[in-house]
Design a protein around this motif. Structure first.
Motif, PDB file in Angstrom:
ATOM      1  N   LYS A 134      40.546  35.456  41.359  1.00 21.80           N
ATOM      2  CA  LYS A 134      39.185  35.263  40.865  1.00 21.80           C
ATOM      3  C   LYS A 134      38.656  36.446  40.058  1.00 21.80           C
ATOM      4  O   LYS A 134      38.179  36.275  38.940  1.00 21.80           O
ATOM      5  CB  LYS A 134      38.251  34.957  42.035  1.00 21.80           C
ATOM      6  N   ALA A 135      38.699  37.640  40.631  1.00 23.36           N
ATOM      7  CA  ALA A 135      38.156  38.813  39.944  1.00 23.36           C
ATOM      8  C   ALA A 135      38.951  39.102  38.681  1.00 23.36           C
ATOM      9  O   ALA A 135      40.177  38.963  38.650  1.00 23.36           O
ATOM     10  CB  ALA A 135      38.178  40.030  40.871  1.00 23.36           C
ATOM     11  N   LEU A 136      38.260  39.514  37.636  1.00 27.09           N
ATOM     12  CA  LEU A 136      38.914  39.892  36.391  1.00 27.09           C
ATOM     13  C   LEU A 136      39.250  41.379  36.358  1.00 27.09           C
ATOM     14  O   LEU A 136      40.202  41.793  35.695  1.00 27.09           O
ATOM     15  CB  LEU A 136      38.027  39.544  35.198  1.00 27.09           C
ATOM     16  N   VAL A 137      38.460  42.162  37.057  1.00 24.78           N
ATOM     17  CA  VAL A 137      38.699  43.600  37.195  1.00 24.78           C
ATOM     18  C   VAL A 137      38.574  43.929  38.678  1.00 24.78           C
ATOM     19  O   VAL A 137      37.687  43.416  39.351  1.00 24.78           O
ATOM     20  CB  VAL A 137      37.681  44.435  36.392  1.00 24.78           C
ATOM     21  N   SER A 138      39.468  44.759  39.167  1.00 27.71           N
ATOM     22  CA  SER A 138      39.398  45.123  40.575  1.00 27.71           C
ATOM     23  C   SER A 138      39.611  46.618  40.730  1.00 27.71           C
ATOM     24  O   SER A 138      40.102  47.292  39.824  1.00 27.71           O
ATOM     25  CB  SER A 138      40.448  44.347  41.384  1.00 27.71           C
ATOM     26  N   HIS A 139      39.244  47.112  41.895  1.00 25.73           N
ATOM     27  CA  HIS A 139      39.488  48.513  42.198  1.00 25.73           C
ATOM     28  C   HIS A 139      40.677  48.617  43.140  1.00 25.73           C
ATOM     29  O   HIS A 139      41.030  47.668  43.841  1.00 25.73           O
ATOM     30  CB  HIS A 139      38.254  49.161  42.834  1.00 25.73           C
ATOM     31  N   ILE A 140      41.311  49.758  43.108  1.00 30.18           N
ATOM     32  CA  ILE A 140      42.434  50.045  43.992  1.00 30.18           C
ATOM     33  C   ILE A 140      42.228  51.447  44.553  1.00 30.18           C
ATOM     34  O   ILE A 140      41.930  52.376  43.810  1.00 30.18           O
ATOM     35  CB  ILE A 140      43.780  49.898  43.244  1.00 30.18           C
TER      36      ILE A 140
ATOM     37  N   PHE B 282      42.576  45.848  35.249  1.00 29.81           N
ATOM     38  CA  PHE B 282      42.521  44.420  34.931  1.00 29.81           C
ATOM     39  C   PHE B 282      43.433  43.705  35.932  1.00 29.81           C
ATOM     40  O   PHE B 282      44.483  44.225  36.323  1.00 29.81           O
ATOM     41  CB  PHE B 282      43.066  44.161  33.520  1.00 29.81           C
ATOM     42  N   THR B 283      43.052  42.502  36.315  1.00 30.12           N
ATOM     43  CA  THR B 283      43.881  41.687  37.189  1.00 30.12           C
ATOM     44  C   THR B 283      44.691  40.696  36.353  1.00 30.12           C
ATOM     45  O   THR B 283      44.452  40.531  35.149  1.00 30.12           O
ATOM     46  CB  THR B 283      43.021  40.921  38.193  1.00 30.12           C
ATOM     47  N   LEU B 284      45.607  40.015  37.006  1.00 26.74           N
ATOM     48  CA  LEU B 284      46.442  39.045  36.290  1.00 26.74           C
ATOM     49  C   LEU B 284      45.636  37.930  35.634  1.00 26.74           C
ATOM     50  O   LEU B 284      45.959  37.524  34.506  1.00 26.74           O
ATOM     51  CB  LEU B 284      47.503  38.474  37.234  1.00 26.74           C
ATOM     52  N   PRO B 285      44.584  37.388  36.282  1.00 22.76           N
ATOM     53  CA  PRO B 285      43.820  36.341  35.591  1.00 22.76           C
ATOM     54  C   PRO B 285      43.237  36.789  34.254  1.00 22.76           C
ATOM     55  O   PRO B 285      43.187  35.996  33.306  1.00 22.76           O
ATOM     56  CB  PRO B 285      42.712  35.992  36.595  1.00 22.76           C
ATOM     57  N   LEU B 286      42.821  38.043  34.150  1.00 21.92           N
ATOM     58  CA  LEU B 286      42.276  38.549  32.883  1.00 21.92           C
ATOM     59  C   LEU B 286      43.399  38.854  31.892  1.00 21.92           C
ATOM     60  O   LEU B 286      43.309  38.490  30.708  1.00 21.92           O
ATOM     61  CB  LEU B 286      41.436  39.797  33.123  1.00 21.92           C
TER      62      LEU B 286
END
Length: 248
Positions: free
Chosen positions: A165-171, A184-188
């Motif tokens: 769902k998220a387009l950008v995430s933190h790690i 960036f996540t895979l969906p974006l």
């Protein structure tokens, strides 16, 4: 040499200089086409060796003169959670080797808001992308690949590979320093019209051999960048030098 695998179009170049020259042709073509179509070129950069490879030829005055830099809208596919003037910052590197030299306007460059708390930084960056990138479909996302097959800040075995769902995430637990990043996540990534992997060096050859082998089952993060798996139609291209491509 050029070819096709199940993970995109592959072009192999004798050395990094030849790769850089061909990459400049590719980027300028996509920039020209995007600007003609909708008036801007939305592009995202990752870090590592990629900014220097892009800048090597694209920053050449004769090439740069052909680019409408004022129409570029720039983001970063991942960023280390450090101040923007830190030498580890992807923004700082890209700005130093390319943007400041060719005159991309500061207002057209959108670094991650690393002054915010980590999770808020990712949330705010996604909101900015939703606001400025039509349909959240970048014209081009430029990525590298690590010796472990990671790309952006998506690492082998990490839970973020399953983000839908998220387009950008933190790690906060990156296996590479520094541990705190946004990505960036895979969906974006897979929503982009074009994704280009730029990979050089013999240290990447073993992984690339597995990535592009139909018979390999090794689950590298770069193998997840398949737009069709997300119902998208974007194109993926791989720019490799000969040492990186040695085991294809």
């Amino acid at each position: 040499m050029a070819g096709q695998s199940g993970y995109g179009a592959v072009s192999v170049h004798p050395d990094a200089r030849a790769l850089s020259e061909e990459l400049a042709v590719y980027v300028t073509r996509l920039s020209r086409e995007a600007i003609a179509d909708h008036g801007s070129f939305t592009v995202a950069f990752s870090g590592g060796s990629l900014p220097n490879l892009v800048a090597g030829s694209l920053g050449d005055p004769a090439v740069a003169a052909e680019v409408e830099w004022d129409k570029w809208v720039v983001f970063f596919a991942d960023e280390r959670f450090v101040p923007l003037d830190d030498e580890q910052s992807n923004y700082q590197l890209c700005n130093k080797v390319l943007f400041a030299k060719v005159g991309v306007a500061a207002g057209n460059i959108h670094p991650a808001p690393v002054d915010l708390p980590l999770a808020d930084c990712a949330t705010k960056y996604e909101a900015t992308i939703r606001s400025l990138v039509p349909e959240q479909r970048f014209d081009l996302i430029l990525l590298g690949m690590g010796p472990d097959g990671h790309t952006a800040s998506l690492f082998p075995g990490h839970a973020l590979l399953g983000e839908k769902k998220a387009l950008v995430s933190h790690i906060f637990d990156s296996p590479k320093e520094p541990p705190q990043r946004i990505t960036f996540t895979l969906p974006l990534i897979c929503r982009a019209k074009h994704v280009a992997f730029v990979v050089t060096g013999a240290s990447k050859a073993e992984v690339l051999g597995h990535v592009h082998s139909a018979g390999s089952s090794v689950d590298y993060p770069v193998r997840h960048v398949r737009p069709s798996d997300f119902g998208e139609s974007g194109e993926v291209a791989w720019f490799l030098d000969a040492p990186a491509a040695a085991k294809l």
